[in-house]
Write an enzyme that holds these catalytic residues in place. Structure first.
Site, PDB file in Angstrom:
ATOM      1  N   ASN A   9      15.383  15.576  11.123  1.00 36.02           N
ATOM      2  CA  ASN A   9      14.798  14.612  10.458  1.00 36.02           C
ATOM      3  C   ASN A   9      15.704  13.844   9.482  1.00 36.02           C
ATOM      4  O   ASN A   9      16.615  14.361   8.800  1.00 36.02           O
ATOM      5  CB  ASN A   9      13.827  15.874   9.274  1.00 36.02           C
ATOM      6  CG  ASN A   9      13.337  14.873   8.192  1.00 36.02           C
ATOM      7  OD1 ASN A   9      13.151  13.719   8.215  1.00 36.02           O
ATOM      8  ND2 ASN A   9      12.953  15.695   7.194  1.00 36.02           N
ATOM      9  N   TRP A  10      15.706  12.593   9.785  1.00 33.17           N
ATOM     10  CA  TRP A  10      16.669  11.788   9.380  1.00 33.17           C
ATOM     11  C   TRP A  10      16.145  11.297   7.760  1.00 33.17           C
ATOM     12  O   TRP A  10      16.889  10.703   7.145  1.00 33.17           O
ATOM     13  CB  TRP A  10      16.827  10.376   9.916  1.00 33.17           C
ATOM     14  CG  TRP A  10      17.539  10.795  11.480  1.00 33.17           C
ATOM     15  CD1 TRP A  10      17.797  11.898  12.164  1.00 33.17           C
ATOM     16  CD2 TRP A  10      17.949   9.731  12.406  1.00 33.17           C
ATOM     17  NE1 TRP A  10      18.162  11.750  13.270  1.00 33.17           N
ATOM     18  CE2 TRP A  10      18.184  10.459  13.577  1.00 33.17           C
ATOM     19  CE3 TRP A  10      17.457   8.188  12.313  1.00 33.17           C
ATOM     20  CZ2 TRP A  10      18.471   9.533  14.834  1.00 33.17           C
ATOM     21  CZ3 TRP A  10      17.929   7.680  13.701  1.00 33.17           C
ATOM     22  CH2 TRP A  10      18.293   8.169  14.672  1.00 33.17           C
ATOM     23  N   LYS A  11      14.924  11.579   7.453  1.00 36.41           N
ATOM     24  CA  LYS A  11      14.531  11.232   6.182  1.00 36.41           C
ATOM     25  C   LYS A  11      14.749   9.718   5.904  1.00 36.41           C
ATOM     26  O   LYS A  11      14.699   9.049   6.903  1.00 36.41           O
ATOM     27  CB  LYS A  11      15.180  12.179   4.899  1.00 36.41           C
ATOM     28  CG  LYS A  11      15.214  13.585   5.410  1.00 36.41           C
ATOM     29  CD  LYS A  11      15.521  14.313   4.122  1.00 36.41           C
ATOM     30  CE  LYS A  11      15.396  15.834   4.487  1.00 36.41           C
ATOM     31  NZ  LYS A  11      15.599  16.729   3.381  1.00 36.41           N
ATOM     32  N   HIS A  98       5.994  18.047   4.941  1.00 39.47           N
ATOM     33  CA  HIS A  98       7.095  18.313   4.576  1.00 39.47           C
ATOM     34  C   HIS A  98       7.241  18.785   3.085  1.00 39.47           C
ATOM     35  O   HIS A  98       6.293  17.982   2.411  1.00 39.47           O
ATOM     36  CB  HIS A  98       8.075  17.216   4.797  1.00 39.47           C
ATOM     37  CG  HIS A  98       9.702  17.782   4.917  1.00 39.47           C
ATOM     38  ND1 HIS A  98      10.235  17.588   3.574  1.00 39.47           N
ATOM     39  CD2 HIS A  98      10.699  18.027   5.690  1.00 39.47           C
ATOM     40  CE1 HIS A  98      11.579  17.908   3.654  1.00 39.47           C
ATOM     41  NE2 HIS A  98      11.788  18.115   4.591  1.00 39.47           N
ATOM     42  N   GLU A 100       8.916  17.592   0.763  1.00 35.91           N
ATOM     43  CA  GLU A 100       9.079  16.282   0.080  1.00 35.91           C
ATOM     44  C   GLU A 100       7.859  15.523  -0.127  1.00 35.91           C
ATOM     45  O   GLU A 100       7.500  14.805  -1.074  1.00 35.91           O
ATOM     46  CB  GLU A 100      10.282  15.488   0.568  1.00 35.91           C
ATOM     47  CG  GLU A 100      11.710  16.198   0.398  1.00 35.91           C
ATOM     48  CD  GLU A 100      12.620  15.955   1.286  1.00 35.91           C
ATOM     49  OE1 GLU A 100      12.434  14.900   2.250  1.00 35.91           O
ATOM     50  OE2 GLU A 100      13.515  16.662   1.439  1.00 35.91           O
ATOM     51  N   GLU A 170      10.251  26.275   5.899  1.00 38.75           N
ATOM     52  CA  GLU A 170      11.394  25.679   5.027  1.00 38.75           C
ATOM     53  C   GLU A 170      11.358  26.302   3.930  1.00 38.75           C
ATOM     54  O   GLU A 170      10.578  25.426   2.855  1.00 38.75           O
ATOM     55  CB  GLU A 170      11.009  24.202   5.224  1.00 38.75           C
ATOM     56  CG  GLU A 170      11.345  23.513   6.679  1.00 38.75           C
ATOM     57  CD  GLU A 170      11.952  22.210   6.882  1.00 38.75           C
ATOM     58  OE1 GLU A 170      12.812  21.887   7.257  1.00 38.75           O
ATOM     59  OE2 GLU A 170      11.169  21.394   6.036  1.00 38.75           O
ATOM     60  N   GLY A 176      18.452  21.106   1.599  1.00 38.33           N
ATOM     61  CA  GLY A 176      19.272  20.182   0.959  1.00 38.33           C
ATOM     62  C   GLY A 176      20.333  20.632  -0.212  1.00 38.33           C
ATOM     63  O   GLY A 176      21.025  19.931  -0.761  1.00 38.33           O
ATOM     64  N   SER A 216      19.209  23.774   5.284  1.00 39.41           N
ATOM     65  CA  SER A 216      20.486  23.751   5.298  1.00 39.41           C
ATOM     66  C   SER A 216      21.051  24.406   6.599  1.00 39.41           C
ATOM     67  O   SER A 216      22.232  25.307   6.547  1.00 39.41           O
ATOM     68  CB  SER A 216      20.981  24.506   4.233  1.00 39.41           C
ATOM     69  OG  SER A 216      20.947  23.860   2.793  1.00 39.41           O
ATOM     70  N   GLY A 237      17.743  18.692   8.251  1.00 37.22           N
ATOM     71  CA  GLY A 237      17.888  17.373   7.317  1.00 37.22           C
ATOM     72  C   GLY A 237      19.300  16.978   7.720  1.00 37.22           C
ATOM     73  O   GLY A 237      19.804  16.105   8.296  1.00 37.22           O
ATOM     74  N   GLY A 238      20.181  17.168   6.692  1.00 33.14           N
ATOM     75  CA  GLY A 238      21.423  16.820   6.277  1.00 33.14           C
ATOM     76  C   GLY A 238      22.413  16.893   7.554  1.00 33.14           C
ATOM     77  O   GLY A 238      22.930  15.789   7.942  1.00 33.14           O
TER      78      GLY A 238
END
Ligand code: PEP
Length: 254
Positions: A9-11, A98, A100, A170, A176, A216, A237-238
């Site tokens: 997921n590149w956000k 998600h 977020e 998650e 993150g 993470s 993610g990251g």
């Protein structure tokens, strides 16, 4: 046997040029270095998904997805993107719920249930995210929170529809933050979620459903997480923003 899926997921990161470069690097690395059976899903910002889909078209094991979708089919919903539009780009997966989106955009389970319907109706695969906050875990409320997210978001589906869904556990406190849930903590929740599905539907359905872990995930902890019996991949993610770190996570899945 249920599918193993590693999704990145590149956000809201990468412009078009950077995104296509990342997709190209990852697809080449996966092609050259990965012999395992997992599917790899690239989930860029929606603007880039058509280009990413074209780039990976025809590559075995590689798919594209988006990070959100409207619950409406079409019409006067400025700024929204429908599931049919997503489908027309060649993408196959849609992240729904998600944390977020839940936290910053007020998306609740009942709303997400309608998005799940729209995604399934278009023939796409939803990746339904669930997970507790740190406060909820500290109050020992995580099982209740997860049961509510899963039952309100998904349990209106019939058995056939349910088998099309991917779930991503998650924990919000691990997203993150560099804090990963321990393998034991993640496995406990994955088994709990599978148990909820078995109770509502049956064991065969529960055993078919891919449950990813997210929070993470890095190359250093991926192999241990993937060795747990109920962890079927990762939503990353990251570490998905760099081709080397993301491919190394993919390679941790046999
Ligand atoms: C995510 O956003 O889904 C996620 C798991 O992020 P990170 O890997 O950066 O914790």
């Amino acid at each position: 046997m249920r599918k193993k899926i590693i999704a990145g997921n590149w956000k809201m990161n990468k412009n078009l040029e950077e995104g296509l470069a990342l997709a190209s690097e990852v697809s080449n690395m996966v092609k050259d270095e990965y012999q395992g059976s997992a599917w790899v899903v690239l989930i860029p910002p929606a603007l880039h998904v058509s280009g990413v889909s074209k780039l990976i078209n025809g590559m075995p094991k590689m798919y594209a997805g988006v990070q959100n979708c409207s619950n409406h089919k079409s019409g006067a919903y400025t700024g929204e993107i429908s599931a049919d539009m997503i489908k027309s780009t060649g993408a196959s997966f849609v992240i729904i719920g998600h944390s977020e989106r839940r936290q910053y955009f007020g998306e609740h389970n009942d709303w997400l249930a309608r998005k799940i319907d729209a995604v399934l109706e278009a023939g796409l695969t939803p990746i339904y995210c669930c997970g507790e906050t740190l406060e909820e875990r500290e109050k020992n409320a995580h099982f209740t929170v997860l049961e509510k997210q899963i039952s309100e978001g998904l349990f209106h589906l019939n058995e056939i529809q349910m088998q099309q869904v991917v779930i991503a556990y998650e924990p919000v406190w691990a997203i993150g933050t560099g804090k990963t849930a321990s393998t034991a903590q993640a496995q406990e929740i994955h088994a709990f979620i599978r148990g909820l599905i078995a109770k509502k539907y049956n064991t065969a359905v529960a055993q078919e459903i891919t449950i990813q872990y997210g929070g993470s995930v890095k190359a250093e902890n991926a192999a241990e997480l993937f060795a747990a019996p109920d962890i079927d991949g990762a939503l990353v993610g990251g570490a998905a923003l760099q081709s080397r770190s993301f491919t190394d996570i993919v390679k941790a899945m046999p």
